[in-house]
Scaffold this motif. Structure first.
Motif, short mmCIF file in Angstrom:
data_model
loop_
_atom_site.label_atom_id
_atom_site.label_comp_id
_atom_site.label_asym_id
_atom_site.label_seq_id
_atom_site.Cartn_x
_atom_site.Cartn_y
_atom_site.Cartn_z
N VAL A 211 1.11 -1.48 -0.31
CA VAL A 211 -0.18 0.28 -0.23
C VAL A 211 1.30 1.37 0.05
CG1 VAL A 211 -1.93 1.23 1.27
CG2 VAL A 211 -2.25 -1.07 0.97
N ILE A 212 0.68 2.22 -0.64
CA ILE A 212 1.43 3.83 -0.81
C ILE A 212 0.55 4.57 -0.55
CG2 ILE A 212 3.08 4.61 -2.54
CD1 ILE A 212 3.07 2.25 -4.36
N PRO A 213 0.79 4.80 0.19
CA PRO A 213 0.08 6.23 0.84
C PRO A 213 0.13 7.76 -0.41
CG PRO A 213 1.60 6.01 2.36
CD PRO A 213 1.99 5.16 1.04
N GLY A 214 -1.69 8.12 -0.09
CA GLY A 214 -1.78 9.35 -1.48
C GLY A 214 -1.31 9.91 -0.90
N THR A 215 -1.19 10.31 -0.19
CA THR A 215 -0.07 12.07 -0.13
C THR A 215 1.81 11.62 -0.27
OG1 THR A 215 0.39 10.58 2.55
CG2 THR A 215 -1.03 12.05 2.11
N SER A 216 1.54 10.51 -1.10
CA SER A 216 2.40 10.25 -1.38
C SER A 216 2.54 9.66 -2.69
CB SER A 216 4.05 9.62 -0.58
OG SER A 216 3.90 10.20 0.63
N PRO A 217 2.61 10.69 -3.73
CA PRO A 217 2.50 10.05 -5.14
C PRO A 217 3.41 9.47 -5.64
CG PRO A 217 2.22 12.50 -5.03
CD PRO A 217 1.92 11.86 -3.52
N ILE A 218 3.19 9.04 -7.16
CA ILE A 218 4.82 8.04 -7.08
C ILE A 218 5.46 9.20 -8.37
CG2 ILE A 218 6.07 6.69 -8.26
CD1 ILE A 218 3.54 4.53 -6.67
N ILE A 219 6.63 9.19 -8.58
CA ILE A 219 7.00 9.95 -10.06
C ILE A 219 7.31 9.04 -10.75
CG2 ILE A 219 9.33 10.80 -10.83
CD1 ILE A 219 10.24 11.57 -7.57
N ASN A 220 6.37 9.36 -11.96
CA ASN A 220 5.54 8.74 -13.29
C ASN A 220 6.06 7.54 -13.84
OD1 ASN A 220 6.27 11.70 -14.36
ND2 ASN A 220 8.38 11.50 -14.59
N PRO A 221 5.16 6.67 -12.26
CA PRO A 221 4.90 4.83 -12.70
C PRO A 221 4.83 4.18 -13.72
CG PRO A 221 3.48 6.12 -11.36
CD PRO A 221 4.18 6.82 -11.70
N SER A 222 6.00 5.02 -15.01
CA SER A 222 5.77 3.90 -15.72
C SER A 222 6.28 2.14 -15.81
CB SER A 222 6.25 4.21 -16.93
OG SER A 222 6.60 3.58 -17.98
N THR A 223 5.58 1.28 -15.98
CA THR A 223 6.24 -0.50 -16.57
C THR A 223 6.81 -0.29 -17.47
OG1 THR A 223 4.06 -0.53 -17.02
CG2 THR A 223 4.45 -0.87 -14.41
N ASP A 224 7.14 0.56 -18.64
CA ASP A 224 8.00 0.04 -19.47
C ASP A 224 9.22 0.74 -19.73
OD1 ASP A 224 5.62 -1.20 -20.88
OD2 ASP A 224 4.60 1.02 -21.23
N THR A 225 9.84 2.01 -18.66
CA THR A 225 10.60 3.07 -18.87
C THR A 225 11.25 3.05 -17.88
OG1 THR A 225 10.05 3.74 -20.80
CG2 THR A 225 12.06 4.46 -19.84
N LYS A 226 12.75 2.63 -17.18
CA LYS A 226 13.24 2.77 -16.65
C LYS A 226 14.14 3.89 -16.30
CE LYS A 226 14.52 -2.64 -16.02
NZ LYS A 226 15.63 -3.74 -15.78
N THR A 227 13.71 4.87 -14.99
CA THR A 227 14.94 5.70 -15.02
C THR A 227 15.42 5.80 -13.12
OG1 THR A 227 12.89 6.83 -13.56
CG2 THR A 227 13.02 7.22 -16.04
N ASP A 228 16.13 6.89 -13.42
CA ASP A 228 17.20 6.54 -12.36
C ASP A 228 15.73 6.89 -10.68
OD1 ASP A 228 19.23 6.61 -13.14
OD2 ASP A 228 19.44 8.59 -13.54
N GLU A 229 14.63 7.33 -10.90
CA GLU A 229 14.37 7.44 -10.09
C GLU A 229 12.92 6.24 -9.59
OE1 GLU A 229 13.78 9.96 -12.20
OE2 GLU A 229 15.23 11.86 -11.13
N PHE A 230 13.23 5.62 -10.91
CA PHE A 230 11.94 4.15 -10.88
C PHE A 230 12.88 3.54 -11.71
CE2 PHE A 230 8.25 2.01 -12.87
CZ PHE A 230 7.66 1.71 -11.90
N TRP A 231 13.23 2.37 -10.85
CA TRP A 231 13.90 1.36 -11.95
C TRP A 231 13.37 -0.34 -11.29
CZ3 TRP A 231 16.87 -1.69 -8.71
CH2 TRP A 231 17.35 -1.03 -7.63
N TRP A 232 13.55 -0.98 -11.93
CA TRP A 232 12.99 -2.75 -10.47
C TRP A 232 14.38 -3.72 -11.52
CZ3 TRP A 232 10.45 -0.23 -14.71
CH2 TRP A 232 10.10 -1.09 -16.12
N HIS A 233 14.81 -4.82 -11.07
CA HIS A 233 15.22 -5.75 -11.48
C HIS A 233 15.54 -7.17 -11.39
CE1 HIS A 233 18.97 -7.95 -12.66
NE2 HIS A 233 19.02 -7.98 -11.79
#
Length: 248
Positions: A211-233
């Motif tokens: 669960v991610i609190p609504g007071t803390s939105p995510i920076i560009n949650p795209s499951t197609d592109t990896k960035t420095d703020e959003f990545w997976w491995h």
């Protein structure tokens, strides 16, 4: 018909017929076909007579003034090609038919089924970017017996099923009670609707949800592109999955 006495006719051969005689000959030919049942308009499923008395072909969407015109259309290339397309379409539909009940299946692809072996071990860690000082979250899941690469998706409250929506409401209600904060059912519903839910799935394990609190939105949650703020491995060798994202 006798063409021997006409102009330009050779002895022993048929003479040259004009347009009027050709029309008479064609009408006789169509009448003979209709009487001999070689062309039965009543049994043809693709022809009907409209309110103007014209013949229409439902297969090719064409209109004909008389039976002779429709007869020429039936023997033509367009009608034959449409008949072949219709036959292939009927054969394709018959392959989808199920033996029980005589219904039609949406897809012949067998559904993927597996026996779930329980919830995987996972760990959620709060992180902070050393440069921008933004807060974030690191999700670490261990899949030692994974048969495929894990999948993940961010969902809101309205994308959840009715059962999972009730689970989300119960979770937020329990969180509010544990923090000993005064709250009402309306406050719980508001917090539940504003939150995001990260769902991670991997066969043959059960799904997990963060669960991610609504007071803390995510920076560009795209499951197609990896960035420095959003990545997976996904480390296939050791069976470990990492997902990191930052808040705005």
């Amino acid at each position: 018909m006798d063409y021997s006495d006409r102009v330009n006719s050779k002895k022993g051969a048929g003479g040259v017929a004009d347009a009027e005689n050709a029309n008479v000959h064609r009408k006789h030919r169509v009448r003979d076909l209709l009487t001999t049942s070689l062309l039965n308009l009543d049994s043809d499923p693709y022809v009907f007579r409209n309110h103007l008395g014209l013949l229409e072909c439902k297969l090719c969407l064409t209109t004909h003034n008389n039976e002779a015109s429709y007869l020429s259309h039936v023997g033509g290339k367009k009608h034959q090609l449409n008949l072949e397309k219709r036959r292939l379409l009927d054969e394709k539909g018959s392959r989808f038919s199920t033996p029980v009940g005589g219904g039609v299946s949406i897809s012949t692809t067998p559904k993927r089924k597996w026996d779930k072996i329980g919830t995987p071990h996972f760990k959620v860690t709060k992180i902070r970017d050393p440069d921008t000082h933004r807060m974030g979250m690191l999700v670490h899941v261990t899949y030692s017996r994974a048969t495929a690469e894990p999948l993940f998706r961010f969902q809101n409250y309205y994308e959840l099923s009715a059962k999972n929506q009730n689970v989300a409401v119960s979770y937020h209600d329990k969180q509010a009670k544990d923090t000993q904060v005064a709250h009402t059912p309306a406050d719980v519903r508001t917090a539940t609707a504003q939150s995001q839910y990260l769902v991670v799935s991997c066969e043959p394990y059960e799904n997990i949800c963060v669960v991610i609190p609504g007071t803390s939105p995510i920076i560009n949650p795209s499951t197609d592109t990896k960035t420095d703020e959003f990545w997976w491995h996904w480390d296939r060798d050791v069976g470990e999955f990492y997902l990191q994202f930052l808040y705005t």
